[in-house]
Design a protein around this motif. Structure first.
Motif, PDB file in Angstrom:
ATOM      1  N   ILE A   9       4.107   1.035  -5.789  1.00  0.00           N
ATOM      2  CA  ILE A   9       4.343   0.942  -4.350  1.00  0.00           C
ATOM      3  C   ILE A   9       4.827  -0.460  -4.004  1.00  0.00           C
ATOM      4  O   ILE A   9       4.495  -1.422  -4.694  1.00  0.00           O
ATOM      5  CB  ILE A   9       3.090   1.310  -3.534  1.00  0.00           C
ATOM      6  CG1 ILE A   9       1.940   0.336  -3.808  1.00  0.00           C
ATOM      7  CG2 ILE A   9       2.661   2.739  -3.821  1.00  0.00           C
ATOM      8  CD1 ILE A   9       0.734   0.527  -2.912  1.00  0.00           C
ATOM      9  N   PRO A  10       5.602  -0.592  -2.929  1.00  0.00           N
ATOM     10  CA  PRO A  10       6.071  -1.916  -2.513  1.00  0.00           C
ATOM     11  C   PRO A  10       5.030  -2.646  -1.668  1.00  0.00           C
ATOM     12  O   PRO A  10       4.214  -2.021  -0.998  1.00  0.00           O
ATOM     13  CB  PRO A  10       7.319  -1.606  -1.687  1.00  0.00           C
ATOM     14  CG  PRO A  10       7.041  -0.256  -1.110  1.00  0.00           C
ATOM     15  CD  PRO A  10       6.222   0.476  -2.146  1.00  0.00           C
ATOM     16  N   PHE A  11       5.069  -3.956  -1.723  1.00  0.00           N
ATOM     17  CA  PHE A  11       4.217  -4.795  -0.890  1.00  0.00           C
ATOM     18  C   PHE A  11       4.797  -4.820   0.520  1.00  0.00           C
ATOM     19  O   PHE A  11       6.004  -4.745   0.710  1.00  0.00           O
ATOM     20  CB  PHE A  11       4.161  -6.212  -1.485  1.00  0.00           C
ATOM     21  CG  PHE A  11       3.287  -7.171  -0.741  1.00  0.00           C
ATOM     22  CD1 PHE A  11       1.947  -6.915  -0.546  1.00  0.00           C
ATOM     23  CD2 PHE A  11       3.805  -8.351  -0.230  1.00  0.00           C
ATOM     24  CE1 PHE A  11       1.129  -7.809   0.138  1.00  0.00           C
ATOM     25  CE2 PHE A  11       3.002  -9.258   0.446  1.00  0.00           C
ATOM     26  CZ  PHE A  11       1.662  -8.986   0.631  1.00  0.00           C
ATOM     27  N   ARG A  12       3.937  -4.936   1.514  1.00  0.00           N
ATOM     28  CA  ARG A  12       4.313  -5.030   2.925  1.00  0.00           C
ATOM     29  C   ARG A  12       4.950  -3.757   3.488  1.00  0.00           C
ATOM     30  O   ARG A  12       5.740  -3.800   4.423  1.00  0.00           O
ATOM     31  CB  ARG A  12       5.234  -6.220   3.174  1.00  0.00           C
ATOM     32  CG  ARG A  12       4.537  -7.534   2.954  1.00  0.00           C
ATOM     33  CD  ARG A  12       5.398  -8.678   3.375  1.00  0.00           C
ATOM     34  NE  ARG A  12       4.662  -9.930   3.197  1.00  0.00           N
ATOM     35  CZ  ARG A  12       5.216 -11.109   3.290  1.00  0.00           C
ATOM     36  NH1 ARG A  12       6.487 -11.229   3.574  1.00  0.00           N
ATOM     37  NH2 ARG A  12       4.484 -12.179   3.118  1.00  0.00           N
ATOM     38  N   HIS A  13       4.622  -2.611   2.912  1.00  0.00           N
ATOM     39  CA  HIS A  13       5.081  -1.323   3.434  1.00  0.00           C
ATOM     40  C   HIS A  13       3.943  -0.323   3.270  1.00  0.00           C
ATOM     41  O   HIS A  13       3.294  -0.293   2.224  1.00  0.00           O
ATOM     42  CB  HIS A  13       6.301  -0.796   2.666  1.00  0.00           C
ATOM     43  CG  HIS A  13       7.523  -1.625   2.837  1.00  0.00           C
ATOM     44  ND1 HIS A  13       8.321  -1.560   3.949  1.00  0.00           N
ATOM     45  CD2 HIS A  13       8.076  -2.565   2.030  1.00  0.00           C
ATOM     46  CE1 HIS A  13       9.317  -2.424   3.817  1.00  0.00           C
ATOM     47  NE2 HIS A  13       9.189  -3.049   2.669  1.00  0.00           N
ATOM     48  N   ASP A  14       3.693   0.507   4.289  1.00  0.00           N
ATOM     49  CA  ASP A  14       2.764   1.618   4.106  1.00  0.00           C
ATOM     50  C   ASP A  14       3.341   2.497   3.000  1.00  0.00           C
ATOM     51  O   ASP A  14       4.530   2.801   3.021  1.00  0.00           O
ATOM     52  CB  ASP A  14       2.642   2.444   5.383  1.00  0.00           C
ATOM     53  CG  ASP A  14       1.900   1.718   6.498  1.00  0.00           C
ATOM     54  OD1 ASP A  14       1.323   0.641   6.241  1.00  0.00           O
ATOM     55  OD2 ASP A  14       1.904   2.235   7.623  1.00  0.00           O
ATOM     56  N   SER A  15       2.516   2.896   2.054  1.00  0.00           N
ATOM     57  CA  SER A  15       2.986   3.705   0.936  1.00  0.00           C
ATOM     58  C   SER A  15       1.980   4.784   0.605  1.00  0.00           C
ATOM     59  O   SER A  15       0.773   4.544   0.636  1.00  0.00           O
ATOM     60  CB  SER A  15       3.205   2.833  -0.300  1.00  0.00           C
ATOM     61  OG  SER A  15       4.168   1.842  -0.042  1.00  0.00           O
ATOM     62  N   SER A  16       2.491   5.964   0.284  1.00  0.00           N
ATOM     63  CA  SER A  16       1.620   7.088  -0.046  1.00  0.00           C
ATOM     64  C   SER A  16       1.556   7.313  -1.541  1.00  0.00           C
ATOM     65  O   SER A  16       2.549   7.136  -2.244  1.00  0.00           O
ATOM     66  CB  SER A  16       2.130   8.366   0.621  1.00  0.00           C
ATOM     67  OG  SER A  16       2.048   8.238   2.012  1.00  0.00           O
ATOM     68  N   PRO A  46      -2.189   1.245   3.481  1.00  0.00           N
ATOM     69  CA  PRO A  46      -1.552   0.415   4.510  1.00  0.00           C
ATOM     70  C   PRO A  46      -0.853  -0.810   3.915  1.00  0.00           C
ATOM     71  O   PRO A  46      -1.280  -1.333   2.881  1.00  0.00           O
ATOM     72  CB  PRO A  46      -2.717  -0.024   5.398  1.00  0.00           C
ATOM     73  CG  PRO A  46      -3.848   0.880   5.079  1.00  0.00           C
ATOM     74  CD  PRO A  46      -3.638   1.313   3.661  1.00  0.00           C
ATOM     75  N   ASP A  47       0.211  -1.244   4.598  1.00  0.00           N
ATOM     76  CA  ASP A  47       0.901  -2.459   4.157  1.00  0.00           C
ATOM     77  C   ASP A  47      -0.096  -3.617   4.100  1.00  0.00           C
ATOM     78  O   ASP A  47      -1.019  -3.689   4.908  1.00  0.00           O
ATOM     79  CB  ASP A  47       2.085  -2.783   5.069  1.00  0.00           C
ATOM     80  CG  ASP A  47       1.662  -3.271   6.446  1.00  0.00           C
ATOM     81  OD1 ASP A  47       0.588  -2.876   6.928  1.00  0.00           O
ATOM     82  OD2 ASP A  47       2.415  -4.051   7.047  1.00  0.00           O
ATOM     83  N   ARG A  48       0.045  -4.446   3.143  1.00  0.00           N
ATOM     84  CA  ARG A  48      -0.788  -5.635   2.936  1.00  0.00           C
ATOM     85  C   ARG A  48      -2.241  -5.336   2.555  1.00  0.00           C
ATOM     86  O   ARG A  48      -3.061  -6.239   2.510  1.00  0.00           O
ATOM     87  CB  ARG A  48      -0.740  -6.567   4.138  1.00  0.00           C
ATOM     88  CG  ARG A  48       0.677  -7.029   4.443  1.00  0.00           C
ATOM     89  CD  ARG A  48       0.687  -7.906   5.659  1.00  0.00           C
ATOM     90  NE  ARG A  48       2.050  -8.081   6.113  1.00  0.00           N
ATOM     91  CZ  ARG A  48       2.621  -9.247   6.313  1.00  0.00           C
ATOM     92  NH1 ARG A  48       1.968 -10.354   6.097  1.00  0.00           N
ATOM     93  NH2 ARG A  48       3.853  -9.312   6.743  1.00  0.00           N
ATOM     94  N   ALA A  49      -2.574  -4.069   2.293  1.00  0.00           N
ATOM     95  CA  ALA A  49      -3.941  -3.753   1.866  1.00  0.00           C
ATOM     96  C   ALA A  49      -4.198  -4.290   0.467  1.00  0.00           C
ATOM     97  O   ALA A  49      -5.321  -4.649   0.130  1.00  0.00           O
ATOM     98  CB  ALA A  49      -4.174  -2.248   1.900  1.00  0.00           C
ATOM     99  N   LEU A  50      -3.129  -4.350  -0.331  1.00  0.00           N
ATOM    100  CA  LEU A  50      -3.217  -4.875  -1.701  1.00  0.00           C
ATOM    101  C   LEU A  50      -2.091  -5.863  -1.920  1.00  0.00           C
ATOM    102  O   LEU A  50      -0.954  -5.612  -1.530  1.00  0.00           O
ATOM    103  CB  LEU A  50      -3.094  -3.734  -2.724  1.00  0.00           C
ATOM    104  CG  LEU A  50      -4.144  -2.621  -2.651  1.00  0.00           C
ATOM    105  CD1 LEU A  50      -3.734  -1.466  -3.547  1.00  0.00           C
ATOM    106  CD2 LEU A  50      -5.508  -3.161  -3.054  1.00  0.00           C
ATOM    107  N   LYS A  51      -2.398  -6.969  -2.544  1.00  0.00           N
ATOM    108  CA  LYS A  51      -1.369  -7.956  -2.885  1.00  0.00           C
ATOM    109  C   LYS A  51      -0.606  -7.473  -4.117  1.00  0.00           C
ATOM    110  O   LYS A  51      -1.076  -6.593  -4.836  1.00  0.00           O
ATOM    111  CB  LYS A  51      -2.024  -9.306  -3.169  1.00  0.00           C
ATOM    112  CG  LYS A  51      -2.684  -9.908  -1.954  1.00  0.00           C
ATOM    113  CD  LYS A  51      -3.325 -11.227  -2.285  1.00  0.00           C
ATOM    114  CE  LYS A  51      -3.994 -11.801  -1.039  1.00  0.00           C
ATOM    115  NZ  LYS A  51      -4.650 -13.069  -1.293  1.00  0.00           N
TER     116      LYS A  51
END
Length: 108
Positions: free
Chosen positions: A22-29, A69-74
């Motif tokens: 998943i990308p950083f700074r984007h909500d991802s499923s 959620p975006d930014r939930a994980l670095k």
């Protein structure tokens, strides 16, 4: 004549999911599956080191799409704990899923 109590065992369940990128700074499923011999309901929680990252509701066929959620994980690699709550027919289950968070792209 007295009442007879009958206890019905809950169906065994499992949690499966493929490694997700998943990308950083984007909500991802990420997509997970709760396996059972009977229809399922309930919720799934994703946790990192005991900290709740996301929750989602399981569809009757056992599929669930969990939005992180975006930014939930670095950026980095994570092994997240997955907890399925169980329901009236299914036992709770736990598992893990690997998630790789990519670095943010710099736009110039």
């Amino acid at each position: 004549m007295g009442a007879v109590a009958v206890e019905v065992a809950k169906a065994s369940t499992g949690v499966t999911g493929d490694t997700a990128r998943i990308p950083f700074r984007h909500d991802s499923s990420i997509d997970l599956t709760i396996t059972s011999a009977v229809p399922v309901s309930g919720t799934v929680e994703l946790l990192h080191r005991g900290r709740l990252v996301a929750t989602a509701t399981v569809a009757e066929n056992g599929t669930v799409s969990v939005t992180i959620p975006d930014r939930a994980l670095k950026p980095g690699r994570y092994e997240l704990s997955v907890r399925y709550s169980g329901d009236e027919l299914n036992a709770p289950a736990e598992g893990t899923v690997e998630v790789q968070v990519g670095k943010a792209k710099v736009i110039r």
